[in-house]
Write an enzyme that holds these catalytic residues in place. Structure first.
Site, PDB file in Angstrom:
ATOM      1  N   LYS A  55      48.774  49.714  44.324  1.00 40.26           N
ATOM      2  CA  LYS A  55      47.849  48.650  44.734  1.00 40.26           C
ATOM      3  C   LYS A  55      48.563  47.505  45.460  1.00 40.26           C
ATOM      4  O   LYS A  55      47.952  46.812  46.266  1.00 40.26           O
ATOM      5  CB  LYS A  55      47.069  48.127  43.533  1.00 40.26           C
ATOM      6  CG  LYS A  55      46.017  49.119  43.049  1.00 40.26           C
ATOM      7  CD  LYS A  55      45.187  48.570  41.908  1.00 40.26           C
ATOM      8  CE  LYS A  55      44.202  49.629  41.430  1.00 40.26           C
ATOM      9  NZ  LYS A  55      43.390  49.208  40.303  1.00 40.26           N
TER      10      LYS A  55
ATOM     11  N   ASP B 100      37.700  46.303  42.818  1.00 45.13           N
ATOM     12  CA  ASP B 100      37.851  46.073  41.366  1.00 45.13           C
ATOM     13  C   ASP B 100      37.336  44.670  41.033  1.00 45.13           C
ATOM     14  O   ASP B 100      36.703  44.449  39.999  1.00 45.13           O
ATOM     15  CB  ASP B 100      39.340  46.119  40.954  1.00 45.13           C
ATOM     16  CG  ASP B 100      39.828  47.548  40.761  1.00 45.13           C
ATOM     17  OD1 ASP B 100      39.009  48.459  40.667  1.00 45.13           O
ATOM     18  OD2 ASP B 100      41.066  47.736  40.732  1.00 45.13           O
TER      19      ASP B 100
END
Ligand code: NAP
Length: 485
Positions: free
Chosen positions: A287, A323
């Site tokens: 990420k 997210d």
């Protein structure tokens, strides 16, 4: 074509396995090395006539990943005796001398697949070896073991490198090889092998017939199919293919979403460009690793320093973080109404970063606790939150009423399958008044969450966030809303 590798230990059970999967496959592979030694040659010969789809005959040696342990002489004799068995194909190893066996099979109209296996690596001479086999009028088959994403990418080059060979089979085994099995048409292979659902895989990395036919619809992939996916390491546990692929199917979008096990994003980006990947999800540990490759990042990626969604725009890769929004979705109204003033975040990893920033942007005061305390301290300093030890966190509601959190978010991997016995804050006594939000979605109810449920707390499940972030990703990839039922 989808080819089911029959993995049972008797011909009767193999036939049953074939019949159960018949509508999902185009052909089957009879692996006689997996059968017990008592099987009669006549029964083996009769087997193809009991199946109404083409059957490949294979007797795999131990050194090639099979179970045949008798001498080579016994194996060769057995194969020869089966030549009158009406098999559509017979798989013979490349180093088996050409002449007697293959001629016997050819006389009976059986086509020869010449295979070689490397259970440890992708050999340097992969393409030249396949080329040489094809020059002898046989179908070349290579089953090799990629050890990195660079190896996976090399297997996909077969489509260009070996484009003159009309019929070939090239397979990457293991987790790195999974994309080569799903996107077999993109390697130029004319078939992909798979196993029956619920049975042990016929080879490392086999997917089952249901997944290949219904989830990935591998047989329908063409040059026009848009490719999406998820990169991570590990990645095979990801639930995202089961969110995205049914969405494409229901909207009639010609696209597929594939798990890519990636060790180095540096290798993946040029591949993605060459392969025409239109977008991908990003999971642990990439990420942050993807950030240097992005030409454009959204506001929340800039703030959090972490990106879970990459979309191809005309000239560059754009990074967003779904997210962040997925986390907010189930509690958005409570935050908007000002009902959530204090939160306790357990964990200080990548997911916690999105969670803490989202809460801070809504003006929540946040305590962060983590097994490794200095990570909690760093995240707290960055986000204007407070770091507390696990012991302090355990006493929060008992000690000081004004510190009692309205919302507790569990963001660690503790409790995630297979670590299902772990509870990251076992001493914490819930009052029943707080909202408890668990990010782990496998299992659906962790030990920690179960305690919260028993205490009467309102619960937010990990899959709610997963689904919310997934449908936002779907919209970013395709431009369409995720279909409701
Ligand atoms: P990460 O960056 O690797 O962080 C892992 C965190 O878990 C760290 O705080 C680590 O503590 C802690 N941890 C790991 N094992 C532990 C244990 N046995 N006991 C206590 N703490 C432990 O991973 P991540 O990306 O934040 O993901 C964490 C979890 O969130 C995963 O289960 C992931 O599946 C889930 N997640 C769910 C969603 C969703 O949509 N529902 C989205 C993202 C992530 P240390 O710092 O001490 O190592």
């Amino acid at each position: 074509m989808l080819c089911l590798t029959l993995t049972e230990t008797s011909l009767e059970k193999d036939l049953l396995q074939f019949q159960k999967n018949r509508d999902l496959i185009d052909m089957a592979e009879l692996r006689i090395d997996l059968l017990g030694s008592e099987i009669s040659v006549d029964a083996l010969r009769r087997f193809p006539s009991l199946c109404d789809k083409p059957v490949i005959l294979t007797c795999r040696r131990k050194k090639d990943g099979g179970l045949f342990s008798q001498s080579e002489r016994v194996r060769v004799n057995l194969l020869k005796r089966l030549a009158s068995g009406n098999f559509a194909y017979c798989d013979l190893e490349d180093e088996l001398p050409r002449g007697e066996i293959d001629l016997t099979f050819r006389e009976k109209g059986t086509r020869i697949i010449r295979s070689f296996h490397d259970m440890t690596a992708v050999p340097g001479n992969l393409f030249t070896r396949m080329q040489k086999i094809a020059e002898q009028g046989e179908i070349p088959k290579a089953a090799v073991m990629p050890n990195s994403f660079a190896d996976t990418a090399r297997i996909f080059e077969a489509k260009n490198e070996l484009q003159k060979i009309e019929r070939k089979i090239i397979i990457g085994m293991g987790n790195y090889g999974v994309p080569t099995r799903i996107l077999y048409k993109k390697t130029g292979s004319f078939l992909t092998f798979c196993s029956a659902p619920g049975s042990s895989p016929g080879a490392p990395g086999h997917l089952n017939t249901e997944s290949l036919r219904k989830l990935y619809r591998s047989d329908q992939i063409t040059d026009d199919t848009s490719i999406y996916g998820i990169i991570g390491n590990p990645v095979m546990h990801s639930a995202s293919p089961a969110i995205h692929n049914p969405g494409y199917h229901r909207l009639g979008i010609d696209a597929v979403y594939v798990p890519f096990m990636v060790d180095s994003v540096r290798t993946f980006f040029p591949f993605a460009e060459w392969f025409g990947i239109k977008g991908f999800s990003v999971t642990v540990p990439h990420k942050q690793n993807v950030l240097p490759y992005l030409g454009n990042i959204s506001r929340e990626v800039k703030q959090i320093g972490s990106c879970n969604t990459v979309v191809r725009t005309k000239k560059l890769w754009k990074g967003i973080n779904t997210d962040y929004y997925g986390f907010l979705h189930p509690i958005h109204e409570d935050l908007e109404m000002g009902h959530l003033k204090r939160a306790l975040v357990i964990g200080a990893g990548g997911a916690a970063r999105s969670v803490v920033w989202a809460l801070r942007n809504f003006g929540c005061s946040v305590y962060i606790t983590n097994r490794t305390f200095d990570k909690a301290e760093r995240l707290a300093a960055e986000t204007g939150s407070s770091a507390i030890t696990l012991q302090e966190a355990s006493r929060l509601c008992a000690d000081e009423a004004e510190k009692y959190p309205d919302l507790i978010i569990q963001t660690t991997s503790a409790g995630m399958d297979p670590d299902i016995e772990s509870d990251p804050l076992p001493e914490y006594k819930f009052t029943g008044e707080e909202i408890v939000y668990e990010l782990v979605y496998k299992p659906r109810i962790t030990r920690f969450l179960n305690r919260a449920i028993q205490s009467g707390c309102r619960i937010v499940y990990g899959y709610e966030m997963l689904y919310a972030q997934g449908i936002q990703q779907f919209k970013s990839f395709t431009g369409f809303d995720y279909p409701q039922n």
